[in-house]
Design a protein around this motif. Structure first.
Motif, PDB file in Angstrom:
ATOM      1  N   ILE B  47      -7.572  -4.849 -35.820  1.00 31.36           N
ATOM      2  CA  ILE B  47      -7.547  -5.671 -37.051  1.00 31.36           C
ATOM      3  C   ILE B  47      -8.977  -5.858 -37.551  1.00 31.36           C
ATOM      4  N   GLU B  48      -9.897  -6.081 -36.628  1.00 32.77           N
ATOM      5  CA  GLU B  48     -11.317  -6.249 -37.008  1.00 32.77           C
ATOM      6  C   GLU B  48     -11.834  -4.993 -37.700  1.00 32.77           C
ATOM      7  N   GLU B  49     -11.306  -3.846 -37.290  1.00 30.31           N
ATOM      8  CA  GLU B  49     -11.753  -2.583 -37.892  1.00 30.31           C
ATOM      9  C   GLU B  49     -11.187  -2.416 -39.294  1.00 30.31           C
ATOM     10  N   GLY B  50     -10.243  -3.284 -39.657  1.00 27.26           N
ATOM     11  CA  GLY B  50      -9.683  -3.220 -41.005  1.00 27.26           C
ATOM     12  C   GLY B  50      -8.356  -2.503 -41.099  1.00 27.26           C
ATOM     13  N   LEU B  51      -7.778  -2.162 -39.946  1.00 23.95           N
ATOM     14  CA  LEU B  51      -6.495  -1.477 -39.982  1.00 23.95           C
ATOM     15  C   LEU B  51      -5.404  -2.439 -40.429  1.00 23.95           C
ATOM     16  N   GLY B  52      -4.485  -1.890 -41.225  1.00 26.32           N
ATOM     17  CA  GLY B  52      -3.310  -2.668 -41.606  1.00 26.32           C
ATOM     18  C   GLY B  52      -2.209  -2.427 -40.593  1.00 26.32           C
ATOM     19  N   ARG B  53      -1.047  -2.950 -40.887  1.00 31.52           N
ATOM     20  CA  ARG B  53       0.086  -2.860 -39.955  1.00 31.52           C
ATOM     21  C   ARG B  53       0.358  -1.416 -39.570  1.00 31.52           C
ATOM     22  N   ASP B  54       0.480  -0.552 -40.557  1.00 30.94           N
ATOM     23  CA  ASP B  54       0.832   0.847 -40.269  1.00 30.94           C
ATOM     24  C   ASP B  54      -0.259   1.553 -39.482  1.00 30.94           C
ATOM     25  N   GLY B  55      -1.505   1.243 -39.808  1.00 29.60           N
ATOM     26  CA  GLY B  55      -2.621   1.838 -39.085  1.00 29.60           C
ATOM     27  C   GLY B  55      -2.656   1.388 -37.633  1.00 29.60           C
ATOM     28  N   ILE B  56      -2.335   0.131 -37.414  1.00 30.12           N
ATOM     29  CA  ILE B  56      -2.299  -0.404 -36.047  1.00 30.12           C
ATOM     30  C   ILE B  56      -1.195   0.271 -35.255  1.00 30.12           C
ATOM     31  N   ILE B  57      -0.054   0.442 -35.887  1.00 33.42           N
ATOM     32  CA  ILE B  57       1.081   1.074 -35.206  1.00 33.42           C
ATOM     33  C   ILE B  57       0.722   2.508 -34.821  1.00 33.42           C
ATOM     34  N   ARG B  58       0.085   3.223 -35.745  1.00 35.48           N
ATOM     35  CA  ARG B  58      -0.323   4.618 -35.445  1.00 35.48           C
ATOM     36  C   ARG B  58      -1.287   4.646 -34.267  1.00 35.48           C
ATOM     37  N   ALA B  59      -2.263   3.738 -34.299  1.00 36.90           N
ATOM     38  CA  ALA B  59      -3.257   3.693 -33.216  1.00 36.90           C
ATOM     39  C   ALA B  59      -2.606   3.296 -31.899  1.00 36.90           C
ATOM     40  N   ALA B  60      -1.649   2.366 -31.961  1.00 33.85           N
ATOM     41  CA  ALA B  60      -0.975   1.893 -30.738  1.00 33.85           C
ATOM     42  C   ALA B  60      -0.146   3.005 -30.103  1.00 33.85           C
ATOM     43  N   ARG B  61       0.453   3.857 -30.954  1.00 33.15           N
ATOM     44  CA  ARG B  61       1.252   4.985 -30.438  1.00 33.15           C
ATOM     45  C   ARG B  61       0.373   5.887 -29.584  1.00 33.15           C
ATOM     46  N   GLU B  62      -0.857   6.056 -30.016  1.00 32.42           N
ATOM     47  CA  GLU B  62      -1.776   6.930 -29.273  1.00 32.42           C
ATOM     48  C   GLU B  62      -2.320   6.240 -28.033  1.00 32.42           C
ATOM     49  N   GLN B  63      -2.478   4.931 -28.132  1.00 33.18           N
ATOM     50  CA  GLN B  63      -3.128   4.200 -27.049  1.00 33.18           C
ATOM     51  C   GLN B  63      -2.169   3.873 -25.908  1.00 33.18           C
ATOM     52  N   PHE B  64      -0.951   3.450 -26.281  1.00 33.56           N
ATOM     53  CA  PHE B  64      -0.030   2.929 -25.275  1.00 33.56           C
ATOM     54  C   PHE B  64       1.127   3.872 -25.027  1.00 33.56           C
ATOM     55  N   ASP B  65       1.481   3.966 -23.780  1.00 31.06           N
ATOM     56  CA  ASP B  65       2.628   4.771 -23.394  1.00 31.06           C
ATOM     57  C   ASP B  65       3.855   3.876 -23.445  1.00 31.06           C
ATOM     58  N   ALA B  66       4.348   3.634 -24.665  1.00 32.52           N
ATOM     59  CA  ALA B  66       5.482   2.723 -24.829  1.00 32.52           C
ATOM     60  C   ALA B  66       6.393   3.271 -25.915  1.00 32.52           C
ATOM     61  N   PRO B  67       7.675   2.911 -25.844  1.00 34.56           N
ATOM     62  CA  PRO B  67       8.607   3.399 -26.881  1.00 34.56           C
ATOM     63  C   PRO B  67       8.217   2.895 -28.259  1.00 34.56           C
ATOM     64  N   GLU B  68       8.532   3.693 -29.248  1.00 27.48           N
ATOM     65  CA  GLU B  68       8.191   3.391 -30.646  1.00 27.48           C
ATOM     66  C   GLU B  68       8.715   2.010 -31.060  1.00 27.48           C
ATOM     67  N   GLU B  69       9.973   1.740 -30.702  1.00 24.40           N
ATOM     68  CA  GLU B  69      10.602   0.478 -31.140  1.00 24.40           C
ATOM     69  C   GLU B  69       9.854  -0.714 -30.553  1.00 24.40           C
ATOM     70  N   LEU B  70       9.390  -0.566 -29.319  1.00 24.03           N
ATOM     71  CA  LEU B  70       8.685  -1.667 -28.676  1.00 24.03           C
ATOM     72  C   LEU B  70       7.341  -1.911 -29.364  1.00 24.03           C
ATOM     73  N   ILE B  71       6.666  -0.833 -29.714  1.00 21.57           N
ATOM     74  CA  ILE B  71       5.375  -0.963 -30.403  1.00 21.57           C
ATOM     75  C   ILE B  71       5.579  -1.658 -31.745  1.00 21.57           C
ATOM     76  N   LEU B  72       6.604  -1.224 -32.487  1.00 19.42           N
ATOM     77  CA  LEU B  72       6.866  -1.826 -33.802  1.00 19.42           C
ATOM     78  C   LEU B  72       7.133  -3.319 -33.656  1.00 19.42           C
ATOM     79  N   LYS B  73       7.973  -3.624 -32.669  1.00 24.38           N
ATOM     80  CA  LYS B  73       8.344  -5.021 -32.440  1.00 24.38           C
ATOM     81  C   LYS B  73       7.112  -5.841 -32.049  1.00 24.38           C
ATOM     82  N   ASP B  74       6.286  -5.279 -31.161  1.00 29.06           N
ATOM     83  CA  ASP B  74       5.098  -5.999 -30.682  1.00 29.06           C
ATOM     84  C   ASP B  74       4.104  -6.247 -31.809  1.00 29.06           C
ATOM     85  N   VAL B  75       3.889  -5.231 -32.621  1.00 26.19           N
ATOM     86  CA  VAL B  75       2.900  -5.378 -33.704  1.00 26.19           C
ATOM     87  C   VAL B  75       3.372  -6.425 -34.717  1.00 26.19           C
TER      88      VAL B  75
END
Lengths: 239, 101
Positions: B47-75
């Motif tokens: 968020i500090e880097e200026g990412l919006g919701r979609d950008g955070i989700i994209r970055a989280a997909r790369e960072q975390f080994d978690a299902p897509e739905e869980l990442i969406l829900k968490d964000v």
């Protein structure tokens, strides 16, 4: 207005007081001001602020002014590799120890117990808000004019050897905390006005250094002498 | 999304522990200090880097080994919680569009 010079933790400060009665709270720290060429000026508090504080505390003007001066003082010491810390400090076997924790958790009780059980070998540094300084060879704890309700104060400083974080509980137990888990509770015990990022960063730096060099133990306790004895066992073993 | 961190709220790490600290005026709107875990700190830095919701989700997909739905829900929960706690400010109704990452 009345100007006084005090020596705290090896540094000289000039306080300007609106009320003559405030001076008595600094009696043990007064100097003539002539011995030292350099002193820091502590920003005085306004009469308006004192009046507001009187209402908040239900006190007279002198006590209110004395209570408010700690804010300006804490600002200055932060920039001198020192900080004010919320805790009851005492000297045992040449080293300083701090009981700390939330207000009302039992710091005074533990120190009172300690004095009853081991008082002959103990000297109190400060019962509420000692100054901690950072020197090349370690952390030192010093008396300050802000002593708390009991007015416990001493004249000696000592090198800090350990911190005991108190928590109330029915079952007494004591254990060493990791550096990481001690961060949050210790951060809350730093006394300063967090109105600039620069000050917060100073505090974070001091805390980081403190935790990497000074052991912190968590004492869950019921306020009994048994719990105080647990501290004695730990400190005695130097763990 | 256009969310931004309230001015005066900073993230600091001490001895490996993460703290969110409200400095100055910010402390009137949110808790003075809060301890957070590594995962939340990671999201905060995005968020500090200026990412919006979609950008955070994209970055989280790369960072975390978690299902897509869980990442969406968490964000989504994270954003909602940070707004509720006063750390994050919502964009105005006619605010800027989602930034691209």
């Amino acid at each position: 207005m009345n100007t006084i010079h005090v020596s705290i933790a090896g540094h000289e400060y000039q306080f300007t007081l609106n009320f003559a009665g405030t001076k008595k709270y600094f009696d043990c720290f007064l100097t003539s001001g002539e011995e030292c060429a350099a002193y820091d000026i502590v920003q005085p508090v306004s009469v308006e602020a004192v009046v507001r504080e009187m209402g908040r505390l239900g006190s007279g003007p002198a006590f209110a002014e004395y209570s408010l001066l700690i804010e300006s003082f804490s600002d200055i010491v932060l920039h001198k590799c020192c900080f004010l810390f919320h805790g009851a400090a005492f000297i045992w076997k040449g080293g300083a120890y701090l009981f700390t924790g939330k207000s009302g958790v039992g710091k005074t009780t533990q120190l009172y117990n300690w004095m009853r059980m081991y008082g002959s070998g103990t000297e109190i540094i400060n019962g509420d808000k000692p100054v901690v300084s950072i020197k090349d060879d370690g952390f030192y704890v010093h008396p300050s004019p802000w002593t708390g309700k009991e007015g416990w104060s001493g004249t000696k400083s000592a090198r800090l050897r350990g911190i005991i974080l108190l928590e109330q509980g029915r079952k007494n137990k004591i254990r060493r905390m990791s550096e990481q888990e001690a961060v949050f509770p210790m951060f809350l015990q730093f006394l300063y006005v967090a109105d600039t990022t620069e000050k917060v960063d100073l505090v974070c730096g001091y805390l980081d250094s403190l935790l990497r060099n000074i052991p912190v133990w968590k004492l869950v306790n019921d306020g009994s002498m048994i719990s105080t004895e647990m501290v004695h066992e730990i400190i005695g073993e130097g763990l | 999304m256009g969310y931004h961190i309230r001015e005066g709220v900073i993230l600091r790490q001490v001895c490996g522990d993460w703290l969110i600290i409200a400095v100055g005026e910010a402390a009137k709107h949110c808790l003075y200090v809060r301890e957070i875990n590594d995962t939340l700190a990671w999201y905060w830095q995005r968020i500090e880097e200026g990412l919006g919701r979609d950008g955070i989700i994209r970055a989280a997909r790369e960072q975390f080994d978690a299902p897509e739905e869980l990442i969406l829900k968490d964000v989504d929960k994270l954003i909602k919680d940070l707004v509720r706690m006063g750390y994050l400010l919502e964009p105005p109704a006619d605010g800027p569009a989602e930034e691209n990452v």
